[in-house]
Design a protein around this motif. Structure first.
Motif, short mmCIF file in Angstrom:
data_model
loop_
_atom_site.label_atom_id
_atom_site.label_comp_id
_atom_site.label_asym_id
_atom_site.label_seq_id
_atom_site.Cartn_x
_atom_site.Cartn_y
_atom_site.Cartn_z
N ILE A 62 0.84 -1.20 0.00
CA ILE A 62 0.00 0.00 0.00
C ILE A 62 0.88 1.25 0.00
O ILE A 62 0.58 2.24 -0.69
CB ILE A 62 -0.94 -0.01 1.21
CG1 ILE A 62 -1.89 -1.23 1.13
CG2 ILE A 62 -1.74 1.28 1.30
CD1 ILE A 62 -2.82 -1.36 2.31
N CYS A 63 1.96 1.20 0.78
CA CYS A 63 2.86 2.35 0.85
C CYS A 63 3.49 2.64 -0.52
O CYS A 63 3.75 3.80 -0.87
CB CYS A 63 3.97 2.11 1.87
SG CYS A 63 3.39 2.14 3.58
N LYS A 64 3.73 1.59 -1.30
CA LYS A 64 4.38 1.75 -2.59
C LYS A 64 3.51 2.55 -3.55
O LYS A 64 4.01 3.32 -4.38
CB LYS A 64 4.70 0.38 -3.17
CG LYS A 64 5.53 0.41 -4.43
CD LYS A 64 5.88 -0.99 -4.89
CE LYS A 64 6.74 -0.94 -6.16
NZ LYS A 64 7.11 -2.32 -6.61
N THR A 65 2.18 2.38 -3.44
CA THR A 65 1.26 3.09 -4.34
C THR A 65 0.73 4.40 -3.75
O THR A 65 -0.01 5.12 -4.43
CB THR A 65 0.06 2.18 -4.68
OG1 THR A 65 -0.62 1.84 -3.47
CG2 THR A 65 0.54 0.90 -5.36
N CYS A 66 1.07 4.68 -2.47
CA CYS A 66 0.56 5.88 -1.79
C CYS A 66 1.31 7.12 -2.28
O CYS A 66 2.54 7.11 -2.41
CB CYS A 66 0.71 5.74 -0.28
SG CYS A 66 0.18 7.19 0.65
N THR A 67 0.57 8.18 -2.53
CA THR A 67 1.17 9.44 -2.99
C THR A 67 1.18 10.52 -1.90
O THR A 67 1.71 11.62 -2.11
CB THR A 67 0.40 9.98 -4.19
OG1 THR A 67 -0.97 10.19 -3.83
CG2 THR A 67 0.48 9.02 -5.36
N ALA A 68 0.59 10.21 -0.73
CA ALA A 68 0.48 11.22 0.33
C ALA A 68 1.86 11.55 0.92
O ALA A 68 2.23 12.73 1.03
CB ALA A 68 -0.45 10.74 1.43
N LYS A 69 2.62 10.50 1.26
CA LYS A 69 3.97 10.67 1.81
C LYS A 69 3.98 11.72 2.95
O LYS A 69 4.71 12.70 2.91
CB LYS A 69 4.95 11.12 0.72
CG LYS A 69 4.99 10.21 -0.50
CD LYS A 69 5.55 8.85 -0.18
CE LYS A 69 5.66 7.98 -1.43
NZ LYS A 69 6.15 6.61 -1.11
N ILE A 70 3.17 11.50 3.97
CA ILE A 70 3.01 12.53 5.00
C ILE A 70 4.01 12.39 6.14
O ILE A 70 4.24 13.34 6.89
CB ILE A 70 1.57 12.51 5.57
CG1 ILE A 70 1.29 11.16 6.23
CG2 ILE A 70 0.56 12.82 4.51
CD1 ILE A 70 -0.04 11.12 6.92
N PHE A 71 4.62 11.21 6.32
CA PHE A 71 5.59 11.02 7.39
C PHE A 71 7.01 11.09 6.83
O PHE A 71 7.25 10.79 5.64
CB PHE A 71 5.37 9.66 8.08
CG PHE A 71 3.99 9.49 8.63
CD1 PHE A 71 3.51 10.34 9.62
CD2 PHE A 71 3.15 8.48 8.17
CE1 PHE A 71 2.23 10.19 10.13
CE2 PHE A 71 1.87 8.32 8.67
CZ PHE A 71 1.41 9.17 9.66
N ARG A 72 7.98 11.45 7.63
CA ARG A 72 9.38 11.48 7.19
C ARG A 72 9.85 10.10 6.76
O ARG A 72 10.65 9.96 5.83
CB ARG A 72 10.26 12.01 8.33
CG ARG A 72 10.11 13.49 8.58
CD ARG A 72 11.10 13.95 9.63
NE ARG A 72 10.84 13.29 10.91
CZ ARG A 72 11.66 13.36 11.97
NH1 ARG A 72 12.79 14.03 11.86
NH2 ARG A 72 11.35 12.75 13.09
N GLU A 73 9.35 9.08 7.48
CA GLU A 73 9.75 7.71 7.15
C GLU A 73 9.36 7.32 5.73
O GLU A 73 10.02 6.47 5.08
CB GLU A 73 9.10 6.73 8.14
CG GLU A 73 9.69 6.76 9.54
CD GLU A 73 9.13 7.88 10.40
OE1 GLU A 73 9.46 7.93 11.59
OE2 GLU A 73 8.36 8.74 9.88
#
Length: 598
Positions: free
Chosen positions: A566-577
């Motif tokens: 899910i992280c791979k397709t997420c565009t939000a990128k809201i955390f530094r991690e």
């Protein structure tokens, strides 16, 4: 109270608090206190007589209540400037509490009024000894303002028959008084009305153009002169009558079980009202004199003044706003000013008591109309009405109840309604979603709704701004169950308190999310909340590794457990991690993030 520069009070000064301010007494302070005391004695003379008439007592009892309680409260209270004595609010509650049991002015009425005073004092001492003075905080400002305004209308209504020269047979209630007055308007005595209006006009004009003059006393002299001119034969205008020239006589309240039971409700209400009145006035003056007050000691002083006063023909007393204000502005330095005021009033009572024989009742009615008008705090009423609908409702209900039901129940109605609104607010704590601010240089979390930030599809971070107790559980649980993200982090620095029902709700929510493939985490909990969870063995059920010290640590650990796909397709990128490595990967940079506080 610990006076500036005197250190903490010892055992003797706790028992005898007047020892704390005794070193402040010198020749200069004695002169200032004596002058302030004389001014106060002159002011309280017409006031005391007027308040006694409100209470349904002979006029001398208003002066007795301004002598003994003032001395006791000055010696055993904590305020340097507060002066106790009869007040309009106390007088009207005494009248409404005792009049259903006895005819006003009779010996039985006087005895019951003194019994009510003794019960009030004992109740106040119980609160002080148990250090429960905090209870007066539940009588909100809106209740006091609404009650005082209602009492002012009741006082003004009760004096209409004296102002108009009518002799009405009423039950003393607001509605019946106005009904009787309206039906007897053709019987108005013009002489009485003229004297009353002169008193009213003189008080207003003198207060406006000569504020330092004793306007009430001068108005009474003018009205007495007019009454003598209009009615030299004393056939139309009723007079107050002479006051006995004597010391406050020793008295014994009636402690029969039946009377105690009948007066209990009124004693409780008048006790709370008296404490609120005295504490408010003392705090207001202390803010100007820069004095540190001991609220509990003030309650002791008020309680003792009523207990002792009940045995010396003094009915219920409290802090007097007018006398306290005059005491401070007159330059009083120590509580000796209150003792001087009592002494001077006693001299006036012994030497000039015959003067009251010439005081017209319509003049006293006009005086009380002025008192009633000054009781209505229009400034704060406007502020309350504009501030919040709930506070305006409390004020309106208290005001209406004061007019329509027994005054003590009006106070209870206001207090209960205030508590209802308070519980309603605390049962729906504010819950906000927070996210890292992308524009901040350093880690800083903001309200996601205000910034319209994108949400993480796997992790929601919320902050609960309020205690998590049984009354709030339903609201919070419904909110949590509507969160779609599988993993939930609750930031707990806004939760001052969590009870067993709230803790069990967190455990249930944690189990529910785990069953659905998600999880629940907590961070930034206060020490008291953590101790409560550990003491009740709830940390193990939530998971030791699910409680974090700060948000940065929590997010780093939770991020490692997210679904990489899910992280791979997420565009939000809201955390530094999200910008460093996919979930599950480890690097020196991530370990550095873990060590940084959020």
């Amino acid at each position: 109270m610990a006076i500036k520069g005197t250190g903490q009070p010892g055992s003797w000064t706790r028992l005898l608090p007047f020892l704390q301010w005794a070193p402040m007494v010198n020749r200069t302070s004695l002169k200032a206190d004596a002058q302030a005391g004389l001014t106060n004695a002159i002011i309280v003379l017409p006031q005391g007589v007027a308040y006694a008439l409100i209470a349904g007592l002979p006029p001398e009892y208003g002066l007795y209540a301004a002598i003994v309680p003032a001395i006791v409260a000055a010696l055993f209270g904590s305020s340097w400037h507060l002066i106790s004595g009869p007040t309009a609010a106390m007088s009207i509650v005494v009248f409404t509490s005792v009049s259903p049991l006895a005819e006003p002015g009779t010996a039985q009425f006087i005895t019951l009024a003194l019994t009510l005073t003794l019960m009030k004092g004992i109740f106040q001492l119980i609160l002080a000894s148990a250090r429960l003075g905090v209870l007066v905080n539940f009588v909100s400002h809106s209740v006091v303002i609404g009650f005082t305004a209602g009492a002012a209308v009741v006082i003004a209504s009760s004096q209409l028959q004296n102002l108009l020269g009518l002799n009405l047979d009423t039950d003393g209630s607001f509605t019946d008084t106005w009904w009787q007055v309206l039906h007897h308007l053709p019987e108005i005595d013009p002489y009485s009305l003229a004297v009353g209006l002169l008193t009213l006009l003189a008080c207003v004009l003198l207060k406006r153009f000569r504020p330092r003059w004793p306007n009430m006393l001068i108005a009474l002299f003018l009205a007495s002169g007019l009454a003598l001119l209009l009615d030299p034969g004393r056939q139309h205008i009723a007079l107050v009558g002479a006051i006995p020239a004597s010391l406050p006589p020793f008295s014994l309240p009636d402690l029969s079980l039946g009377n105690i039971s009948a007066l209990a409700s009124g004693a409780l209400a008048i006790g709370l009202l008296g404490l609120v009145e005295a504490a408010s006035i003392a705090r207001a003056v202390a803010s100007r004199s820069h004095q540190r007050l001991d609220g509990n000691q003030e309650f002791i002083g008020q309680g003792l003044s009523n207990v002792v006063g009940a045995f010396f023909s003094s009915y219920a007393s409290s802090g007097s706003f007018t006398r306290t204000g005059v005491n401070y502005t007159s330059g009083a330095r120590t509580p000796l000013a209150a003792i001087f005021a009592s002494g001077f009033l006693l001299v006036i009572l012994l030497l000039f008591s015959d003067l009251t024989a010439w005081l017209p009742m319509p003049a006293m009615a006009g005086l009380l109309l002025v008192v009633a008008w000054n009781l209505i705090d229009f400034h704060h009423i406007r502020l309350i009405v504009r501030a919040a609908r709930s506070e305006a409702t409390v004020l309106s209900v208290t005001f209406a109840a004061t007019l329509l039901v027994a005054l003590e129940f009006a106070i209870y109605a206001g207090v209960i309604l205030s508590l209802v609104f308070y519980l309603k607010r605390t049962s729906t704590p504010r819950i906000v979603t927070i996210l890292p601010d992308p524009d901040a240089r350093h880690p800083f979390f903001v309200n996601a709704e205000h910034k319209r930030l994108p949400y993480c599809p796997q992790l929601r971070i919320i902050r609960i701004e309020g205690s998590l107790f049984f009354g709030a559980v339903n609201h919070v649980q419904e909110y949590l169950q509507n969160i779609r993200e599988p993993r939930l982090l609750i930031v707990g620095n806004g939760m001052n308190f969590v009870d067993i029902v709230g803790a069990e709700m967190l455990v249930q929510e944690s189990r529910r999310r785990r069953d659905e493939g998600g999880d629940l985490y907590l961070c930034n909990l206060k020490d008291g909340v953590v101790r409560f969870l550990k003491r009740n063995n709830l940390v193990a059920e939530l998971g030791d590794d699910h409680l974090f010290v700060n948000k940065g640590q929590a997010i780093h650990r939770i991020y490692q457990r997210l679904d990489p796909a899910i992280c791979k397709t997420c565009t939000a990128k809201i955390f530094r991690e999200c910008h460093l490595a996919p979930p599950g990967a480890r690097s020196e940079q991530e370990r550095e993030i873990l060590r940084q506080p959020a």
